[in-house]
Motif scaffolding. Structure first.
Motif, PDB file in Angstrom:
ATOM      1  N   ALA A 121     108.720 -73.682  42.205  1.00 25.58           N
ATOM      2  CA  ALA A 121     108.897 -75.244  41.765  1.00 25.58           C
ATOM      3  C   ALA A 121     109.826 -75.882  42.791  1.00 25.58           C
ATOM      4  CB  ALA A 121     109.762 -75.215  40.410  1.00 25.58           C
ATOM      5  N   SER A 122     110.877 -75.164  43.440  1.00 28.22           N
ATOM      6  CA  SER A 122     111.718 -75.886  44.256  1.00 28.22           C
ATOM      7  C   SER A 122     110.841 -76.021  45.612  1.00 28.22           C
ATOM      8  CB  SER A 122     112.837 -75.066  44.607  1.00 28.22           C
ATOM      9  OG  SER A 122     112.794 -73.839  45.339  1.00 28.22           O
ATOM     10  N   PHE A 123     110.144 -75.148  46.078  1.00 32.68           N
ATOM     11  CA  PHE A 123     109.071 -75.322  47.316  1.00 32.68           C
ATOM     12  C   PHE A 123     108.319 -76.503  46.984  1.00 32.68           C
ATOM     13  CE2 PHE A 123     109.377 -70.458  47.927  1.00 32.68           C
ATOM     14  CZ  PHE A 123     110.650 -70.571  48.494  1.00 32.68           C
ATOM     15  N   PHE A 124     107.614 -76.716  45.854  1.00 37.58           N
ATOM     16  CA  PHE A 124     106.653 -77.645  45.617  1.00 37.58           C
ATOM     17  C   PHE A 124     107.569 -78.897  45.790  1.00 37.58           C
ATOM     18  CE2 PHE A 124     105.528 -80.700  42.592  1.00 37.58           C
ATOM     19  CZ  PHE A 124     104.252 -81.004  42.579  1.00 37.58           C
ATOM     20  N   SER A 125     108.737 -79.086  44.950  1.00 33.65           N
ATOM     21  CA  SER A 125     109.586 -80.223  44.971  1.00 33.65           C
ATOM     22  C   SER A 125     110.025 -80.802  46.446  1.00 33.65           C
ATOM     23  CB  SER A 125     110.485 -79.995  44.115  1.00 33.65           C
ATOM     24  OG  SER A 125     111.645 -81.300  43.881  1.00 33.65           O
ATOM     25  N   LYS A 126     110.071 -79.881  47.091  1.00 31.64           N
ATOM     26  CA  LYS A 126     110.852 -80.196  48.507  1.00 31.64           C
ATOM     27  C   LYS A 126     109.816 -80.575  49.393  1.00 31.64           C
ATOM     28  CE  LYS A 126     113.306 -77.974  52.501  1.00 31.64           C
ATOM     29  NZ  LYS A 126     113.936 -76.728  52.964  1.00 31.64           N
ATOM     30  N   ASP A 164     114.778 -83.196  40.554  1.00 28.59           N
ATOM     31  CA  ASP A 164     114.814 -83.794  41.671  1.00 28.59           C
ATOM     32  C   ASP A 164     113.755 -84.711  42.114  1.00 28.59           C
ATOM     33  OD1 ASP A 164     117.237 -82.219  41.899  1.00 28.59           O
ATOM     34  OD2 ASP A 164     116.515 -80.634  42.568  1.00 28.59           O
ATOM     35  N   LEU A 165     112.403 -84.154  41.805  1.00 36.82           N
ATOM     36  CA  LEU A 165     111.262 -84.948  42.285  1.00 36.82           C
ATOM     37  C   LEU A 165     111.127 -86.385  41.738  1.00 36.82           C
ATOM     38  CD1 LEU A 165     108.416 -84.922  43.652  1.00 36.82           C
ATOM     39  CD2 LEU A 165     107.545 -83.911  41.363  1.00 36.82           C
ATOM     40  N   LEU A 166     111.504 -86.603  40.353  1.00 37.17           N
ATOM     41  CA  LEU A 166     111.678 -87.633  39.930  1.00 37.17           C
ATOM     42  C   LEU A 166     112.641 -88.718  40.645  1.00 37.17           C
ATOM     43  CD1 LEU A 166     111.654 -87.096  36.038  1.00 37.17           C
ATOM     44  CD2 LEU A 166     110.003 -88.233  37.400  1.00 37.17           C
ATOM     45  N   LEU A 167     113.939 -88.113  40.859  1.00 38.73           N
ATOM     46  CA  LEU A 167     115.172 -88.883  41.750  1.00 38.73           C
ATOM     47  C   LEU A 167     114.512 -89.279  43.065  1.00 38.73           C
ATOM     48  CD1 LEU A 167     118.089 -86.866  40.753  1.00 38.73           C
ATOM     49  CD2 LEU A 167     117.247 -89.013  39.567  1.00 38.73           C
ATOM     50  N   SER A 209     119.616 -80.937  28.652  1.00 41.70           N
ATOM     51  CA  SER A 209     120.549 -81.293  29.591  1.00 41.70           C
ATOM     52  C   SER A 209     119.953 -81.828  30.857  1.00 41.70           C
ATOM     53  CB  SER A 209     120.899 -79.766  30.061  1.00 41.70           C
ATOM     54  OG  SER A 209     122.277 -79.977  31.148  1.00 41.70           O
ATOM     55  N   ASN A 210     118.728 -81.353  31.196  1.00 41.07           N
ATOM     56  CA  ASN A 210     118.016 -82.046  32.509  1.00 41.07           C
ATOM     57  C   ASN A 210     117.670 -83.397  32.263  1.00 41.07           C
ATOM     58  OD1 ASN A 210     118.674 -79.425  33.859  1.00 41.07           O
ATOM     59  ND2 ASN A 210     116.465 -78.847  33.724  1.00 41.07           N
ATOM     60  N   ALA A 211     117.200 -83.669  30.928  1.00 40.97           N
ATOM     61  CA  ALA A 211     116.805 -84.953  30.716  1.00 40.97           C
ATOM     62  C   ALA A 211     118.078 -85.858  30.796  1.00 40.97           C
ATOM     63  CB  ALA A 211     116.227 -85.173  29.380  1.00 40.97           C
ATOM     64  N   SER A 212     119.041 -85.570  30.150  1.00 35.24           N
ATOM     65  CA  SER A 212     120.497 -86.184  30.272  1.00 35.24           C
ATOM     66  C   SER A 212     120.710 -86.509  31.698  1.00 35.24           C
ATOM     67  CB  SER A 212     121.334 -85.607  29.466  1.00 35.24           C
ATOM     68  OG  SER A 212     122.821 -86.169  29.498  1.00 35.24           O
ATOM     69  N   ASP A 217     121.792 -89.845  36.571  1.00 35.42           N
ATOM     70  CA  ASP A 217     121.640 -90.130  38.048  1.00 35.42           C
ATOM     71  C   ASP A 217     120.759 -91.300  38.117  1.00 35.42           C
ATOM     72  OD1 ASP A 217     122.984 -87.644  38.498  1.00 35.42           O
ATOM     73  OD2 ASP A 217     121.215 -86.575  38.454  1.00 35.42           O
ATOM     74  N   ILE A 218     119.689 -91.751  37.376  1.00 36.13           N
ATOM     75  CA  ILE A 218     118.958 -92.953  37.713  1.00 36.13           C
ATOM     76  C   ILE A 218     119.829 -94.182  37.423  1.00 36.13           C
ATOM     77  CG2 ILE A 218     117.410 -94.295  36.579  1.00 36.13           C
ATOM     78  CD1 ILE A 218     115.683 -91.827  35.888  1.00 36.13           C
ATOM     79  N   ILE A 219     120.842 -93.972  36.354  1.00 36.42           N
ATOM     80  CA  ILE A 219     121.856 -95.124  36.267  1.00 36.42           C
ATOM     81  C   ILE A 219     122.662 -95.209  37.454  1.00 36.42           C
ATOM     82  CG2 ILE A 219     123.823 -96.076  35.023  1.00 36.42           C
ATOM     83  CD1 ILE A 219     122.867 -94.410  32.727  1.00 36.42           C
TER      84      ILE A 219
END
Length: 717
Positions: A121-126, A164-167, A209-212, A217-219
């Motif tokens: 998942a980290s390889f894909f996101s990067k 991380d991908l969303l951000l 936790s990740n959703a929060s 981070d979006i804010i």
């Protein structure tokens, strides 16, 4: 000669590329394949950009390796493949971003059932993140065509790589018009609402936790990017949704609906704290002296949404989620404070710092500060709680009302004073984006109510005195000092400082006078004696701590410590020692000079000879002049300290004899005015008589001759 040898090393990769049957795996086995790729090795890049190589690289980062491989080498090739795809080489970026079949292969990774392999998942996101930054238009266009993209990402939100991908979608898209389009697309996909729903009690804690964290981070990202834009930009649609009263109310509903779990309360409160934007403090002294500064004005809709649920937070302080007893370094804690109550304390501190009239009034009505002070003294070893309660007290005592301060309004930038005018005189409950004002008199009245509540209902002074006396009794019995005494000291100092000078100086003085006579006397005695002594002791003990935490500036190293010359060898700087001696001041008066003349009369011929050797007025001798060398049995040597010796044996004899006589006549070099005993006088004469003869003087009887002998004896003793 170097050119006789062929020192040029040819990469083994070039030798492999000479073969027609070379494979991608063989090249990836080479240690320098990544280095050669980033160095723009043309032959290597052409090989990697072939269709079959690119497909194999994408498959490596999206397909689970066989389980029968050795663990340390199982993800070796997927890791190298990810590094090659994200090496920021234009040829590879163009190939990957322009080939839709490769993008489809990447996208299929999201269609797997959860949970995803976290490493893959980290390889894909990067890889996707790199394409978003480098091939923005192609990748964004591809993702927007996929109706279920956001749903798939949120399905795997338990993997931090998806967060991380969303951000990256929010922060890495350029130019600004395209970024605005992406934000509108994410808003239309209900991203904020979906993330808020994931904080519900019934969800997995990792997903909560990740959703929060994503919402927080979006804010921050949205506000930071709005601050960085020099020109006026359009409103951030995601931030507008997050700051809306409807969205905040929905978040609070998910937190308190059904069975209340600590995870949902903590994660939801973290989002609220980010919306309130409490800045981290580097020191409380800034807070005490200047008041609490916020990075952003608080949106009134946030406070309006929180206010009806203050009673729910108050209930959490009284009846928190059940937690089992834990063993701590100070003993067994039957009922731990818990993370939920700690976050409630953080929220109350943030709300008090906003000085919103309705919210602060509700907190007074619910006696929330009274409950927090109860917890402060009950959990005497929880410094996280102590700090938050101290912030609450500081916010109440140090709050100052400016001439014109917007109370909550939608502001995505730092607080600015808008021009006065009818268009700016909105009500507190106005629409989002319209800063509302409260009259100074209303806010001052509210502030006075908070101060009175703190001293009367919460009995702050009495609690400080009682807690201090209990701690003194515990320490007198041999117990340990309580862990909250440091924060209690600072709270007591806050009261004293604001009693002497502050926005509520006269009100605090009146409240102190209203205390019972015995309590008022105890407080005055405590301030004049106990607190003063504690501050003095803390100032001394913490001086070095303050020195340690001082800010590191550019010239800190130059100013720290001693000069380099003070630690250099004398061979390197021969004048270092003498420079120090030259700085020594001798203050002698006339009487002292007379005494010295009596103690040290005119030097003998021997001493004059020695002094003559260092006479600066004497013409310097030419060291290159040819002279006749006479070899004699008696050779003079000059020591470092300017003492000449006739011979080694004579010198040794003088020191030995002088040392022995020095033990018997140590008082012989005192003032002649103070008469010594007959035995001392005899010792001095005997010491003089035993002094060996020197050239130019049959009997060296002056005290200057004896001075080196006495000095050596003193050193030996």
């Amino acid at each position: 000669m170097f050119w006789k040898f062929d020192l040029h090393t040819t990469s083994h990769i070039d030798q492999l590329l000479d073969r027609e049957d070379v494979t991608l795996r063989e090249l990836m086995e080479e240690d320098d394949v990544l280095q050669e790729c980033k160095a723009q090795n043309r032959r290597l890049l052409l090989f990697l950009s072939q269709d079959h190589c690119m497909t194999e690289l994408v498959n490596l980062i999206t397909t689970e390796p066989p389980a029968d491989l050795e663990e340390k080498s199982r993800f070796k090739f997927p890791n190298i493949a990810c590094e090659l795809l994200t090496s920021d080489v234009s040829l590879i970026n163009d190939k990957l971003g322009g080939d839709e079949s490769l993008l489809e292969t990447l996208y299929h990774f999201l269609e797997q059932d959860p949970p995803l392999n976290p490493l893959l998942a980290s390889f894909f996101s990067k890889t996707i993140g790199n394409l978003i930054a480098r091939k923005t238009e192609q990748v964004i266009s591809f993702l927007r065509k996929k109706d279920g993209f956001i749903s798939l990402v949120l399905k795997h939100i338990d993997a931090s790589a998806m967060m991380d991908l969303l951000l990256r979608l929010i922060s890495c898209v350029e130019p600004a018009p395209l970024r605005q389009e992406v934000l509108i697309w994410l808003s239309e996909e209900k991203l904020i609402q979906r993330l808020t729903e994931l904080i519900h009690t019934g969800k997995d804690e990792e997903r909560q936790s990740n959703a929060s964290q994503t919402l927080c981070d979006i804010i921050r990202l949205s506000r930071d990017q709005a601050n960085q834009m020099q020109e006026n930009v359009e409103t951030d649609p995601l931030l507008a949704v997050l700051e809306s009263q409807e969205s905040v109310a929905g978040l609070l509903k998910t937190m308190f609906e059904g069975e209340r779990s600590e995870a949902s309360i903590v994660n939801g409160t973290q989002v609220l704290l980010t919306l309130l934007e409490t800045r981290r403090l580097e020191g409380l002294m800034d807070l005490y002296s200047q008041g609490y500064e916020r990075s952003y004005t608080v949106n009134s809709s946030i406070l309006h949404a929180i206010e009806p649920h203050l009673k729910d937070f108050q209930q959490l302080l009284l009846n928190p989620p059940k937690k089992s007893a834990i063993l701590t370094t100070v003993g067994l804690l039957e009922e731990p404070l818990g993370n939920a109550r700690l976050h409630v304390a953080r929220l109350v501190a943030a709300l008090l710092q906003t000085s919103a009239p309705s919210v602060c009034q509700e907190l007074c009505k619910l006696t929330t500060m009274d409950q927090l002070l109860d917890l402060f003294f009950k959990y005497s070893w929880n410094n996280f709680l102590h700090f938050q309660v101290e912030l609450c007290v500081a916010s109440i005592l140090n709050h100052s009302v400016p001439e014109e301060r917007p109370i909550p309004g939608l502001q995505n930038h730092e607080e600015e004073k808008p021009p006065a005018g009818p268009e700016n005189q909105g009500e507190a409950g106005g629409e989002a984006g319209e800063p509302a004002k409260a009259s100074d008199s209303e806010e001052t009245t509210l502030h006075n109510t908070l101060v009175a509540h703190l001293f009367q209902k919460c009995r702050l002074v009495q609690r400080i005195l009682d807690a201090w006396e209990e701690n003194d009794q515990i320490q007198a019995e041999g117990g340990a000092r309580r862990g909250n005494m440091g924060h209690l000291t600072r709270m007591a100092n806050m009261v004293v400082q604001n009693l002497e000078k502050g926005p509520v100086q006269f009100q605090i003085s009146d409240l102190i006078k209203e205390l019972p006579e015995d309590c008022r006397g105890r407080w005055e005695s405590f301030v004049d004696e106990t607190l003063r002594e504690t501050n003095r002791r803390n100032t001394v003990e913490l001086a070095f701590s303050d020195y340690q935490i001082q800010q590191m500036t550019a010239n800190f190293v130059d100013q720290f410590g001693f000069n380099d010359e003070e630690f250099s060898e004398h061979d390197e700087n021969i004048n270092a020692t003498f420079d120090r001696i030259a700085e020594i001041n001798f203050n002698l008066d006339a009487d002292d000079n007379i005494k010295c003349l009596h103690a040290f009369p005119s030097p003998c011929a021997c001493c004059k000879e020695r002094i003559r050797q260092f006479d600066d007025a004497e013409e310097e001798e030419d060291i290159w002049e040819e002279k006749e060398i006479n070899y004699a049995t008696q050779v003079k040597s000059r020591t470092r300290f300017g003492v000449s010796h006739t011979s080694e044996s004579s010198s040794r004899s003088s020191l030995e004899n002088g040392g022995r006589e020095r033990d018997r006549g140590s008082g012989s070099d005192e003032d002649d005015d103070s008469r010594q005993s007959a035995s001392d006088t005899g010792s001095l004469e005997e010491s003089m008589d035993n002094t060996p003869s020197t050239p130019g003087n049959q009997s060296a009887t002056c005290k200057l001759c004896l001075l080196p002998i006495f000095t050596q004896s003193i050193r030996q003793s």
